[in-house]
Design an enzyme around this catalytic site. Structure first.
Site, PDB file in Angstrom:
ATOM      1  N   ASP A  84       2.879   7.289  13.815  1.00  0.00           N
ATOM      2  CA  ASP A  84       2.278   5.947  13.871  1.00  0.00           C
ATOM      3  C   ASP A  84       3.303   4.865  13.534  1.00  0.00           C
ATOM      4  O   ASP A  84       3.361   3.823  14.187  1.00  0.00           O
ATOM      5  CB  ASP A  84       1.112   5.856  12.887  1.00  0.00           C
ATOM      6  CG  ASP A  84      -0.197   6.265  13.533  1.00  0.00           C
ATOM      7  OD1 ASP A  84      -1.226   6.279  12.828  1.00  0.00           O
ATOM      8  OD2 ASP A  84      -0.181   6.563  14.755  1.00  0.00           O
ATOM      9  N   ASP A 120       6.522   8.255  10.170  1.00  0.00           N
ATOM     10  CA  ASP A 120       5.665   9.170  10.932  1.00  0.00           C
ATOM     11  C   ASP A 120       5.422   8.606  12.331  1.00  0.00           C
ATOM     12  O   ASP A 120       5.929   7.547  12.677  1.00  0.00           O
ATOM     13  CB  ASP A 120       4.342   9.410  10.200  1.00  0.00           C
ATOM     14  CG  ASP A 120       3.591   8.102   9.941  1.00  0.00           C
ATOM     15  OD1 ASP A 120       3.955   7.065  10.567  1.00  0.00           O
ATOM     16  OD2 ASP A 120       2.673   8.091   9.104  1.00  0.00           O
ATOM     17  N   GLU A 122       4.489  -2.285   7.427  1.00  0.00           N
ATOM     18  CA  GLU A 122       3.211  -1.973   8.046  1.00  0.00           C
ATOM     19  C   GLU A 122       2.125  -1.888   6.980  1.00  0.00           C
ATOM     20  O   GLU A 122       2.180  -1.027   6.106  1.00  0.00           O
ATOM     21  CB  GLU A 122       3.375  -0.626   8.773  1.00  0.00           C
ATOM     22  CG  GLU A 122       2.134  -0.029   9.342  1.00  0.00           C
ATOM     23  CD  GLU A 122       2.368   1.471   9.596  1.00  0.00           C
ATOM     24  OE1 GLU A 122       1.389   2.176   9.837  1.00  0.00           O
ATOM     25  OE2 GLU A 122       3.542   1.918   9.526  1.00  0.00           O
ATOM     26  N   ASP A 141       6.525   3.344   8.403  1.00  0.00           N
ATOM     27  CA  ASP A 141       6.480   4.707   7.879  1.00  0.00           C
ATOM     28  C   ASP A 141       7.251   5.670   8.785  1.00  0.00           C
ATOM     29  O   ASP A 141       7.370   5.440   9.979  1.00  0.00           O
ATOM     30  CB  ASP A 141       5.021   5.184   7.788  1.00  0.00           C
ATOM     31  CG  ASP A 141       4.259   4.440   6.715  1.00  0.00           C
ATOM     32  OD1 ASP A 141       3.017   4.525   6.697  1.00  0.00           O
ATOM     33  OD2 ASP A 141       4.909   3.752   5.890  1.00  0.00           O
TER      34      ASP A 141
END
Ligand code: 0RA
Length: 634
Positions: A498, A496, A421, A494
């Site tokens: 998102d 997280d 990403e 990642d």
């Protein structure tokens, strides 16, 4: 009578004058090579005596005054008056450009490429040249300078035996340098001694006061032995042929397990480094014979259609020494390529002899056939590999997205595509990867939510089209599984919310549009750690990477009271390359999850209802763990 005598004299002078005017026409040039050509011209006359069985030893001396002396134990140059010139034969040979051949009814006498004019050419280009002949029980001598006699042939003393000794000093008016190279002369002498079995060549250096004797009783068989450095490499006994009918031919060859080859060819004992008719005939004979032998016995592995000349050449060490009648034709700038049609006879002679040998030596034949089959197989395999690379690089040029950092291997099974990403994650992933088999495709932000998008819109989406181009299969109706370019497609976002969302969008895309990739186990999720935790202090401290808050809490609980240092990775781009490599990318240390669909209709439902809503439940279709991960909290 005196009239014609004078005319001949003028012709002779004009002849050698021409050599001095244009030495390049006769010896190729006046540089280093041309200078040494003088030695070869004199040497070859002596070697010819040896080749014709009149001479058993030659002495070559680098004199302290820069002269070269070449002495042989041959018949000695005739000393009686020559009928065509009215002069003695020594003077005739050394002062007449076209005398050489006339003296010579020896069938094979075609030395030096100068067709018997060598002696007079060397004489013309020498400031000093002395000839000593032992013959008829006497020693005779005559001296010359720049092609002209300085005295008449003199009977010096009674002498036993026969032979010729020639000493010369190259003319400094012709040659910019008259320094001979000991190494070059030495090497040439050794080759000559290989080519004339049993000929003893004594090489002496009067300045260094050194001497070396070359004597090879087995001739080119000894030569082959010397060329094969490591005897264990030989795959079968050498083949040797000596043929002395109409054409004279001596050949020896063997195969080694090395891939390099060495084919040395000679005509009339002159090296032909650029090959020519004789070498072509030799190659044809070998290729045709072995092709027949191997193909008749079905000796080729599957997928290998036939034996080529290159297959036969691989590992081949060969010496080909042919002797041809008459004037040799040479071709090319350096005149080192033989162009004599007569050499074509070599092919049938060698083919017949080699065929007979193969049939009489079946175990040697089998070993040779195996060696060549191996070369053929390697050729086919490397062509396939090359084609693969070509295909890949062609594809890369034409269709691969610029953002893709591709891997160098074209092997579908071993390669991996990491979808990451953003550009910063792309950058650190590129540093952390093994570029041989790991490719990186950065995609920007949230890709389209494909659940709601039409196929048309999807195809127009740059991130999606980059992804599909990288994977290689196409999608929808044009999907072609055989065009898959990577064994693993690994989504690495990642750790997280998102990141999870993007991973989910990607999984949705694969599930909807490239389900075969999931079904066949090509789609994976990387597991980048969320925290780096140092437990304890000083030497006893250790580092643990954890993948979720839950895992972190559990660790902290367990390590109560110890000094703790926690680093949260906000994204892949923040991790340094070694950390990213060891935690997420290196197959030896990483954890990745294989994505599979347990129950397709149900999963369909789940996608329909949960897309983008419940982060925790998104990954319920993740079933298979590449390595044991207790709690996957994503
Ligand atoms: C012409 C005829 C004969 C020998 C030679 C030339 C001859 C030339 C050279 C040059 C260097 N060494 C040489 N040895 C021999 C044959 C004479 C005969 O029939 O005896």
């Amino acid at each position: 009578m005196s009239d014609s005598y004078t005319v001949k004299d003028i012709q002779v002078l004009k002849g050698l004058e021409a050599v001095r005017k244009r030495p390049g026409m006769y010896i190729g040039g006046t540089g280093h090579d041309g200078l040494h050509q003088l030695v070869w011209e004199i040497l070859d006359n002596s070697v010819d005596e040896a080749l014709n069985g009149h001479c058993s030893s030659i002495e070559v001396v680098m004199e302290s005054n820069g002269a070269i002396t070449i002495k042989d134990s041959g018949r000695g140059i005739p000393v009686e008056t020559h009928p065509a010139t009215g002069k003695n034969s020594v003077e005739t040979i050394f002062c007449n450009l076209h005398a050489g051949g006339k003296f010579d009814d020896d069938a094979y006498k075609v030395a030096g490429g100068l067709h018997g004019v060598g002696a007079s050419v060397v004489n013309a280009l020498s400031s000093f040249l002395a000839v000593e002949v032992k013959r008829n029980g006497f020693k005779y001598s005559q001296e010359f300078s720049r092609g002209k006699p300085v005295n008449s042939l003199t009977k010096i003393a009674p002498a036993r035996g026969t032979g010729t000794k020639i000493t010369f000093i190259p003319d400094q008016e012709i040659f910019p340098s008259i320094d001979f190279s000991k190494d070059i002369i030495r090497q040439r002498l050794e080759v000559k001694s290989f080519l004339v079995a049993g000929l003893k060549i004594n090489f002496m250096d009067r300045i260094e006061k050194s001497s070396e004797i070359f004597l090879y009783p087995q001739g080119i068989v000894d030569y082959l032995d010397k060329l094969v450095q490591d005897k264990e490499d030989i795959v079968a006994q050498p083949f040797y042929l000596k043929h002395e009918n109409d054409i004279k031919l001596e050949v020896v060859f063997a195969w080694t397990s090395q891939t390099s080859n060495q084919i040395l060819s000679f005509v009339n004992s002159i090296p032909t480094p650029n090959g020519g008719t004789h070498e072509n005939a030799f190659r044809n004979a070998l290729t045709k014979t072995l092709r027949q032998y191997i193909e008749k016995r079905n000796g080729l592995p599957k997928g290998v259609k036939g034996v080529t000349g290159d297959d036969v050449k691989e590992g081949l060490i060969a010496i080909l020494s042919a002797y041809l009648h008459g004037n040799l034709e040479f071709q090319g700038q350096t005149k080192e390529r033989l162009n004599s049609p007569g050499a074509q006879q070599i092919e049938p002679i060698l083919k017949t002899a080699f065929e007979t040998w193969l049939s009489q030596n079946p175990s040697q034949a089998a070993a040779i056939a195996n060696r060549i089959a191996l070369a053929a197989q390697a050729r086919v395999a490397s062509r396939a590999a090359r084609d693969d690379v070509n295909r890949k690089s062609a594809t890369r040029r034409l269709t691969l997205p610029g953002k893709l950092a591709d891997c160098s291997s074209a092997s579908k099974d071993a390669t991996e595509l990491f979808i990451v990403e953003g550009d910063s994650a792309g950058g650190s992933s590129k540093q952390a990867r093994d570029r041989k088999f790991q490719a990186i495709l950065p995609i920007r932000g949230k890709i389209l939510n494909v659940e709601q998008a039409s196929m048309e819109k999807l195809k127009g989406n740059r991130e999606i089209s980059n992804l599909v181009l990288s994977i290689g299969t196409g999608m929808g109706k044009s999907f072609d599984y055989s065009k898959l370019r990577y064994g693993k497609v690994i989504i690495n976002t990642d750790a997280d919310v998102d990141g999870h969302h993007i991973a989910t969008l990607l999984l949705t895309f694969f599930y909807r549009f490239l389900p075969e990739l999931i079904r066949n186990g090509h789609v994976y999720l990387a597991m980048p750690p969320l925290y780096r935790i140092r437990v304890g202090a000083g030497k006893k401290s250790f580092i643990k990477y954890v993948f979720s808050d839950k895992e972190k809490d559990a660790l902290l609980k367990k390590q109560n009271g110890k000094e703790i240092e926690i680093q949260r990775f906000k994204g892949l781009g923040e991790m340094d390359a070694p950390t990213l490599k060891s935690t997420t990318m290196d197959p030896a240390t990483r954890t990745i999850l294989k994505v599979s669909v347990e129950n397709e209709p149900q999963t369909d439902d789940i996608f329909d209802t949960l897309m983008g809503k419940d982060v925790r439940k998104r990954f319920i279709f993740i079933k298979e763990h590449a390595r044991e991960v207790q709690d996957l909290d994503i």
